[in-house]
Design a protein around this motif. Sequence first.
Motif, short mmCIF file in Angstrom:
data_model
loop_
_atom_site.label_atom_id
_atom_site.label_comp_id
_atom_site.label_asym_id
_atom_site.label_seq_id
_atom_site.Cartn_x
_atom_site.Cartn_y
_atom_site.Cartn_z
N UNK A 86 0.83 -1.22 0.00
CA UNK A 86 0.00 0.00 0.00
C UNK A 86 0.86 1.26 0.00
N UNK A 87 1.92 1.27 0.80
CA UNK A 87 2.80 2.44 0.85
C UNK A 87 3.49 2.67 -0.49
N UNK A 88 3.93 1.60 -1.13
CA UNK A 88 4.62 1.73 -2.41
C UNK A 88 3.68 2.21 -3.51
N UNK A 89 2.50 1.62 -3.57
CA UNK A 89 1.52 2.02 -4.59
C UNK A 89 1.09 3.47 -4.35
N UNK A 90 0.88 3.85 -3.12
CA UNK A 90 0.49 5.23 -2.80
C UNK A 90 1.60 6.21 -3.20
N UNK A 91 2.85 5.84 -2.91
CA UNK A 91 3.98 6.69 -3.30
C UNK A 91 4.07 6.80 -4.81
N UNK A 92 3.91 5.69 -5.52
CA UNK A 92 3.93 5.72 -6.99
C UNK A 92 2.84 6.64 -7.51
N UNK A 93 1.67 6.59 -6.87
CA UNK A 93 0.57 7.46 -7.30
C UNK A 93 0.93 8.93 -7.05
N UNK A 94 1.50 9.21 -5.89
CA UNK A 94 1.84 10.59 -5.55
C UNK A 94 2.90 11.19 -6.48
N UNK A 95 3.88 10.38 -6.87
CA UNK A 95 4.92 10.92 -7.75
C UNK A 95 4.53 10.81 -9.22
N UNK A 96 3.36 10.26 -9.48
CA UNK A 96 2.81 10.29 -10.83
C UNK A 96 3.20 9.14 -11.73
N UNK A 97 3.63 8.02 -11.19
CA UNK A 97 4.04 6.90 -12.04
C UNK A 97 2.87 6.17 -12.69
N UNK A 98 1.63 6.51 -12.33
CA UNK A 98 0.47 5.89 -12.96
C UNK A 98 -0.25 6.82 -13.93
N UNK A 99 0.19 8.05 -14.04
CA UNK A 99 -0.50 8.94 -14.96
C UNK A 99 0.39 9.57 -16.01
N UNK A 100 1.70 9.68 -15.74
CA UNK A 100 2.58 10.38 -16.68
C UNK A 100 3.99 9.81 -16.54
#
Length: 186
Positions: A86-100
Motif C-alpha cells: 500500500x505504501x509503495x503504490x500510494x507513493x507511486x501514485x503521488x509521484x505520478x508513475x500511474x498517470x505520466x
Amino acid sequence: ASCRQRPSLNVMETLQQFTTSAAPARSLSERSRSIRAYELKRAFLLLASDVVMLAIASSAAAFCYSYFSDFLDYLRVVESAIVWTLASVWTFKLIGLYRISYSLDKRDEWYHVIVGLGISVAPLLIIFTIVPTISSSRIVLLFAFVLSAVLVGISRSIIHSAYGTRAAGGRRRVALVASPTELPTL
C-alpha cells in the motif's frame, strides 16, 4: 580591423536569425515531447503489475529470510507486506508513475521506480524500528525493497516495451545555449 569584425557580425547575425527562426519560442505551459500521459487501460495495467510484483517480492523476501531465522511470525509478515504494498503504490501514485512518464528510456523508468520505493520504504523502516510490535522483520522489508526494485522495474520495462514507448518520438535536437558574444566561437 573593421573588415574582420564585419564578417563575424554577419556570422553572429546569421546564427541569431537561424536560432530564432528554427524553433518558435515555447510557452511554459507547453509540454515537452518526452512527457507522456498514460491512458486509463495502461495505468490500470501498471497498477496491477506493481501490486503483483510487490506481493511476489514480499513473499520471496519472507521465504528467503525463513532459512536464516526460526522466529518469523508469518501473520506479521503478511501484515507488513500489505503495508509495504500500500505504501509503495500510494507513493507511486503521488509521484505520478500511474498517470505520466518523464522517462526517456527504460533505464530512466528504473530510476523512478527505485526513488518511489525508497521514498516508501524509509518511513516504514522508521516506524517498524520505533514500534517493533507491528513489524515482522526490518530485514524482510529490506529484502522486499531490493526484490521489488528488480521485479517492478522489469515488469514496467516489459509493459512499456509492449506499448512501443519511445520518449522523444523519433529525432532528437541539440540545443546550444550561449550569449550572442559567444556564438562566433561555437
